[in-house]
Scaffold this motif. Structure first.
Motif, PDB file in Angstrom:
ATOM      1  N   GLY A 113       0.810  -1.213   0.000  1.00 53.71           N
ATOM      2  CA  GLY A 113       0.000   0.000   0.000  1.00 53.71           C
ATOM      3  C   GLY A 113       0.842   1.261   0.000  1.00 53.71           C
TER       4      GLY A 113
ATOM      5  N   LEU B 116       0.562   4.028  -3.133  1.00 51.54           N
ATOM      6  CA  LEU B 116      -0.233   5.240  -2.896  1.00 51.54           C
ATOM      7  C   LEU B 116       0.308   6.500  -3.543  1.00 51.54           C
TER       8      LEU B 116
ATOM      9  N   VAL C 120       0.114  -3.168  -6.626  1.00 53.59           N
ATOM     10  CA  VAL C 120      -1.054  -3.732  -5.945  1.00 53.59           C
ATOM     11  C   VAL C 120      -1.277  -5.188  -6.354  1.00 53.59           C
TER      12      VAL C 120
ATOM     13  N   ASN D 129      -0.549  -8.248  -4.204  1.00 57.23           N
ATOM     14  CA  ASN D 129      -1.460  -8.724  -3.156  1.00 57.23           C
ATOM     15  C   ASN D 129      -1.860 -10.173  -3.381  1.00 57.23           C
TER      16      ASN D 129
ATOM     17  N   SER E  89      -6.708  -4.544   3.402  1.00 52.24           N
ATOM     18  CA  SER E  89      -5.657  -3.903   2.597  1.00 52.24           C
ATOM     19  C   SER E  89      -6.258  -3.155   1.414  1.00 52.24           C
TER      20      SER E  89
ATOM     21  N   VAL F 283      -5.928   0.859   0.657  1.00 52.32           N
ATOM     22  CA  VAL F 283      -5.506   1.442  -0.626  1.00 52.32           C
ATOM     23  C   VAL F 283      -6.585   2.369  -1.178  1.00 52.32           C
TER      24      VAL F 283
ATOM     25  N   THR G 192      -6.995   5.595   0.862  1.00 52.97           N
ATOM     26  CA  THR G 192      -5.876   6.515   0.655  1.00 52.97           C
ATOM     27  C   THR G 192      -5.963   7.150  -0.723  1.00 52.97           C
TER      28      THR G 192
END
Length: 580
Positions: free
Chosen positions: A175, A179, A237, A240, A294, A298, A301
């Motif tokens: 993350g 971001l 990302v 993940n 999570s 993300v 944010t």
């Protein structure tokens, strides 16, 4: 910021609360299902009767159906609440923009405001939905599954002490890396939207200069820039999924390997097959909960930047506001400038207007002339209080414009600006912007005064003919005359024409001015023009030069006393007039 945005929930509080209630019910039932499934597996292994199996199976089906109903209800109310929240958010932003003065609007580009009302609102809507649904579901699921894991698995639950910190650390790291790229994207959306807006508005110019390829390259660069940032963020990302798979398979291997050894070594006394199946399910629930958390992290944010941009608009205080006890009636159309100086921002070093002293009696016709950049438009924008003076005082009807109710003042002043704008709709609908209650007879009379009636009647549908967006299906001169007619329908005490007859011929211009003298003699008429012919019969002509009044008088007086006026007159009468 959160408090300000949360105030937009308003009438959708009940769907929001119901979403939370149904989410809790859904999670509670989902966590109980593996517990009862484990009991069923152990009972079957112990040789329980078929009736007991059917009874437990029926309970599981009922719990699954109730969980499904709770999930469906939560989804319905979450959609209703989030869509309503977004509707209120757009309404509040649009209402706030409508209250802005020109000074406020100057701080935001139109492309930026469009992005804030579209992309940023959608991102905030998604964040709101995630908060009331997934942000409640995931932590509850995580907590309940951890508790049930230790209740059911005993020593097997120690796997969570290793998996949870590893997954949590990995998701936070992913993350934090993603971001900054997400944040950068939203600023670049403004540039891309600006490119689109400029291109569409200036389509005739683009085609006239054969700059289509240049505009394609320009847009392509903005689009590629956004694509690169999104690709970078999504690539990070995307980690993940493999991290999640690693933890899931580790949990499966650990539970199956250690659980099998415990079953064999203790003959099923410490743990049994049912508990192993429950541990696998609870482990998957825990890991999925962390995955969802999570995603929320993300998304929130990412949305934080959008929320901040929306908050900036909602908290922008209009630069102009009504006084505590506003004057609600404009006596007449007299205008007084007393020691007026003005600059567009406090930081500006140079005044756009300086030392303006001018008196205009009600009913007078006043011409304003000056070169490009002499602040002619700036001067007249102070009358309806589109801007406030920096120094001095502007009075209308003997009252400082800052003491009036804004709506009352602006209803008494009609301004036809340089950039004439018509809205999509019929000609009648456009004209009734000046007076929504105007009768057909009043509309026709206003068009006759503006010399627009003849060409309107030449259209197949007459006054019911449709105007395309921006008035692209009428000529510049026709657009100007319709805008003048629209302003006349307000029946103003002051009528301001800011170079509003530049696209009509001199004969039509003269007819419009003759109509003003005959039909609205009590209305103060202020005409900004480039052609001396448009103002030479005015009661008073003001010559502006570099933001200051250079000369004031009638046509004959200025010919002898003002070198600027005389020079312009001689250029135009010798055939030097530049037709626009």
């Amino acid at each position: 910021m959160i408090k300000k945005l949360a105030s937009c929930v308003r009438e959708y509080k009940l769907p929001t609360i119901l979403t939370l209630i149904f989410i809790v019910g859904e999670v509670f039932l989902e966590v109980l299902i593996p517990f009862n499934t484990a009991d069923l597996v152990n009972a079957i292994k112990a040789g329980v009767s078929m009736s007991a199996v059917v009874k437990t199976g029926g309970l599981l089906v009922l719990m699954a159906m109730l969980s499904l109903c709770c999930g469906g209800a939560a989804g319905y109310f979450a959609a209703k609440a989030s869509a309503g929240f977004a509707k209120n958010l757009r309404h509040d932003i649009f209402s706030r923009v409508q209250a802005f003065s020109f000074e406020n609007i100057d701080r935001f580009s139109s492309a930026s405001l469009v992005t804030r009302m579209t992309t940023d609102v959608v991102n905030t809507q998604m964040a709101f939905m995630m908060v009331i649904r997934i942000a409640v579901r995931a932590p509850l699921m995580f907590l309940f599954a951890i508790v049930m894991g230790f209740v059911m698995g005993g020593p097997l639950a120690s796997t969570f002490l290793f998996i949870v910190p590893v997954l949590l650390f990995g998701l936070i790291l992913i993350g934090r890396k993603a971001l900054p790229a997400f944040r950068a994207v939203f600023r670049k959306y403004d540039k891309m939207n600006e490119s689109i807006e400029e291109n569409v508005r200036a389509m005739r110019v683009v085609k006239g200069f054969s700059r289509e390829e240049y505009e394609k390259v320009k847009f392509g660069k903005a689009s590629d820039d956004i694509c690169r940032d999104f690709t970078k963020a999504e690539r990070i990302v995307a980690l993940n999924s493999p991290l999640m798979q690693l933890c899931v398979y580790f949990n499966m291997v650990f539970v199956l390997f250690v659980g099998s050894r415990l079953i064999v070594s203790s003959s099923g006394q410490i743990i049994d097959v049912g508990q192993i199946s429950a541990m696998l399910t609870y482990g998957f629930m825990i890991l999925m909960s962390l995955m969802m958390i999570s995603m929320i992290y993300v998304m929130l944010t990412m949305s934080a930047e959008s929320m901040k941009r929306i908050y900036e608009v909602l908290c922008e205080e209009p630069a102009l506001a009504n006084p505590a006890e506003p004057v609600t009636q404009v006596k007449d159309g007299s205008v007084d400038f007393s020691g007026v100086s003005f600059k567009y921002s406090k930081e500006a070093k140079k005044f756009a207007l300086a030392g303006i002293d001018l008196h205009i009696d009600s009913g007078m016709t006043v011409g304003i002339l000056g070169g490009t950049g002499s602040s002619k438009s700036t001067l007249i924008q102070l009358i309806p209080r589109l801007y406030d003076v920096t120094e001095g005082q502007v009075k209308v009807g003997g009252v400082d414009v800052r003491d009036y109710d804004l709506e009352v003042l602006r209803s008494a002043v009609s301004v036809v600006l340089q950039k004439n704008l018509l809205f999509s709709g019929t000609i009648k609908e456009n004209l009734r912007w000046g007076n929504e209650n105007a009768s057909d007879e009043e509309i026709v009379q206003a068009c006759k005064l503006a010399q627009a009636d003849e060409f309107v009647r030449s259209f197949p549908d007459g006054y019911d003919s449709r105007i395309e967006q921006g008035g692209t299906n009428v000529s510049g001169g026709q657009k100007q005359r319709l805008c003048i007619a629209r302003a006349l329908l307000k029946k103003p005490k002051i009528l301001i024409l800011d170079d509003s007859t530049s696209a009509v011929d001199t004969k039509t211009d003269a007819l419009i001015r003759e109509g003003f003298r005959a039909y609205i003699p009590e209305t103060t008429k202020i005409i900004i023009a480039q052609r001396i012919a448009s103002v030479q019969d005015a009661d008073m002509i003001v010559v502006l030069d570099n933001g200051r009044i250079s000369a004031v008088g009638k046509h004959e007086q200025l010919l002898s006393s003002s070198s600027i006026y005389r020079e312009v007159y001689e250029q135009q009468t010798r055939g030097g007039e530049e037709h626009e």
